[in-house]
Design a protein around this motif. Structure first.
Motif, mmCIF file in Angstrom:
data_model
loop_
_atom_site.group_PDB
_atom_site.id
_atom_site.type_symbol
_atom_site.label_atom_id
_atom_site.label_comp_id
_atom_site.label_asym_id
_atom_site.label_seq_id
_atom_site.Cartn_x
_atom_site.Cartn_y
_atom_site.Cartn_z
ATOM 1 N N ASP A 26 -0.039 7.972 -1.753
ATOM 2 C CA ASP A 26 -0.422 6.583 -1.961
ATOM 3 C C ASP A 26 -1.557 6.375 -2.943
ATOM 4 N N THR A 27 -2.572 7.217 -2.909
ATOM 5 C CA THR A 27 -3.722 6.969 -3.768
ATOM 6 C C THR A 27 -3.697 7.858 -5.004
ATOM 7 N N ALA B 215 -3.187 9.740 3.265
ATOM 8 C CA ALA B 215 -3.292 10.330 1.923
ATOM 9 C C ALA B 215 -3.969 11.698 1.942
ATOM 10 N N ALA C 219 0.828 -1.218 0.000
ATOM 11 C CA ALA C 219 0.000 0.000 0.000
ATOM 12 C C ALA C 219 0.854 1.257 0.000
ATOM 13 N N VAL C 220 1.883 1.298 0.854
ATOM 14 C CA VAL C 220 2.647 2.535 1.002
ATOM 15 C C VAL C 220 3.645 2.720 -0.143
ATOM 16 N N ALA D 128 -10.444 5.604 -1.336
ATOM 17 C CA ALA D 128 -9.192 5.428 -1.978
ATOM 18 C C ALA D 128 -9.212 4.650 -3.191
ATOM 19 N N THR E 247 -5.444 -1.588 6.737
ATOM 20 C CA THR E 247 -4.548 -0.985 5.745
ATOM 21 C C THR E 247 -5.271 0.102 4.963
ATOM 22 N N VAL F 156 -4.237 4.057 4.770
ATOM 23 C CA VAL F 156 -3.967 4.729 3.488
ATOM 24 C C VAL F 156 -4.699 6.068 3.439
ATOM 25 N N GLY G 96 -1.618 2.523 -2.633
ATOM 26 C CA GLY G 96 -2.726 2.532 -1.697
ATOM 27 C C GLY G 96 -3.584 1.287 -1.640
ATOM 28 N N THR H 181 6.083 6.247 5.290
ATOM 29 C CA THR H 181 5.665 7.453 4.571
ATOM 30 C C THR H 181 6.780 8.496 4.576
#
Lengths: 375, 59
Positions: free
Chosen positions: A217-218, A187, A153-154, B13, A179, A183, A158, A352
């Motif tokens: 991330d996203t 984010a 994810a990181v 997301a 998770t 995120v 994401g 991050t």
């Protein structure tokens, strides 16, 4: 006498309640998008010449959209109707469609020129950040599956990367929910933090875009943050993020292999294959590329005839992206974070920071000499 | 085994690829969200370029 028919289940997507709720939710999203468009032009006009005028001029539509989304979320949640309308809060569909349309605003020559450094940056960032997160998670005693989710994810993109990893390693649902919550938690502030840092550090639009694309991330947050910095940063951020997203399939295959043959020797786990790679490939990136080619051909072969059409496509892009940001605000939930625990949060936070630093160094090295003007 | 696969229902997301969480994805009987978005986006672009969407319609 005919047999009685069963009433549709409450969660049936075709049930009258769901259809009505989704339709009303769509009106909410459309209304918020219209309000955003209005504020985007009205606020600078109303505050021109005042002390607030300069600041208002710099505020881009993602800011209004997310704030309106949060406000509507609070109102609808308070009235206990938010969940009934949630069927229309299609953040993923909006961002994917918006990105395809965004392709029409990027000259194909820019993509070709930026692709090389974007791919190199993506490979280095994903490798470094995934490796660091995996290592730190191990040091703090996290479960291997949760480590895989957090690392994916990181380092990549994401929630989708976490979903791909969850499938690959057979993670528990709760781990995926943790998770996903983390995120979003990181984010959303990044949308505003990175443009602030870009200004403080005096980064060029190209370096800013590369940093944003390689860091947040996203995809939606990348687009929001890039849009705040400017059009050039948005283009580069999108290309870099797209390159990074493509790696998701590769990582999913690698994780599947690792967990199947090293961690959990289960015969039930599918062996990784090219089909897995294709399944995980973000198809809308193809749409982005096709849109860019079509727009580039139209703009160069018939510039006057295509100008209006391309301007309309750009406006449509903005509407879809505004819908993304309002949906982010509408969908945000704090509840999923409550059970996350402190160790995964610590790992994610540390990762991050590493992502920020590594991403900045690589963005400067790879895009420092890159200029959109020269393409 | 399929019942133990996590299914994502959390919001927000945004991301590429499929929303399938299963390790053994079934063959999709309908278009995935990625393809829907791709077709929708390219269709809107085509309509805009041929003038089917009037210039002033989208503020």
């Amino acid at each position: 006498m005919s047999a009685p028919t069963a009433a549709p289940a409450a969660d049936d997507v075709t049930s009258p309640q769901r259809v009505t709720g989704t339709a009303l939710g769509a009106l909410v999203v459309l209304g918020l998008a219209a309000a955003t468009r209005f504020l985007q032009s009205a606020v600078p006009e109303l505050t021109a010449g005042t002390a607030f005028g300069g600041f208002a001029e710099a505020v881009e539509y993602p800011v209004y959209a997310i704030i309106l989304g949060f406000a509507a979320n609070a109102l609808l949640s308070g009235a206990n109707v938010r969940d009934r309308l949630a069927g229309a809060f299609k953040t993923e569909l909006f961002i994917k469609t918006g990105l395809v349309l965004l392709g029409s605003t990027v000259l194909f020559s820019v993509i070709v020129s930026a692709a090389g450094p974007a791919i190199v940056q993506a490979l280095l960032v994903v490798t470094t950040v995934f490796g660091f997160t995996w290592w730190l998670g191990g040091r703090l005693g996290l479960d291997d599956r949760l480590r895989a989710l957090l690392s994916s994810a990181v380092s990549i993109c994401g929630v989708s990367a976490a979903i791909a990893a969850a499938g690959a390693v057979e993670a528990k649902r709760e781990q995926l929910v943790y998770t996903a919550g983390l995120v979003i938690l990181f984010a959303v502030p990044s949308i505003f933090l990175l443009p602030f840092l870009v200004e403080r550090l005096g980064l060029s639009a190209e370096v800013a875009g590369a940093w944003i694309g390689g860091n947040i991330d996203t995809t939606a947050a990348v687009v929001a943050s890039g849009a705040i910095v400017g059009e050039g940063a948005l283009q580069i951020a999108t290309i870099v993020k797209s390159a990074q997203n493509v790696l998701m399939g590769v990582v999913a295959v690698a994780l599947t292999a690792w967990f199947a043959f090293k961690v959990d020797r289960s015969a039930a786990v599918d062996k990784p294959s090219l089909r897995t790679l294709w399944d995980r490939f973000p198809k809308f990136v193809l749409g982005f590329l096709v849109a860019s080619v079509v727009a580039t051909v139209a703009a160069t072969s018939a510039p006057e005839a295509s100008a209006e059409g391309l301007a309309t496509a750009r406006a449509l892009r903005d509407w879809f992206l505004i819908a993304v940001f309002t949906s982010i605000g509408l969908e945000f939930r704090l509840g999923s974070l409550k059970d996350a625990g402190i160790r995964p949060v610590g790992v994610f936070a540390a990762a991050t920071v590493v992502n920020l630093l590594v991403g900045l160094v690589l963005a400067v090295l790879l895009f420092g000499g890159f200029s959109l003007d020269g393409v | 085994m399929a019942s133990q696969r996590p299914r994502l229902t959390t919001p927000a997301a945004v991301e590429p690829a499929t929303t399938e969480v299963t390790a053994t994805p079934r063959r999709a009987r309908r278009l995935s969200e990625d393809w829907v978005a791709t077709i929708l986006g390219l269709s809107l672009l085509a309509l805009a370029l041929v003038g089917a969407i009037p210039a002033g319609l989208v503020p």
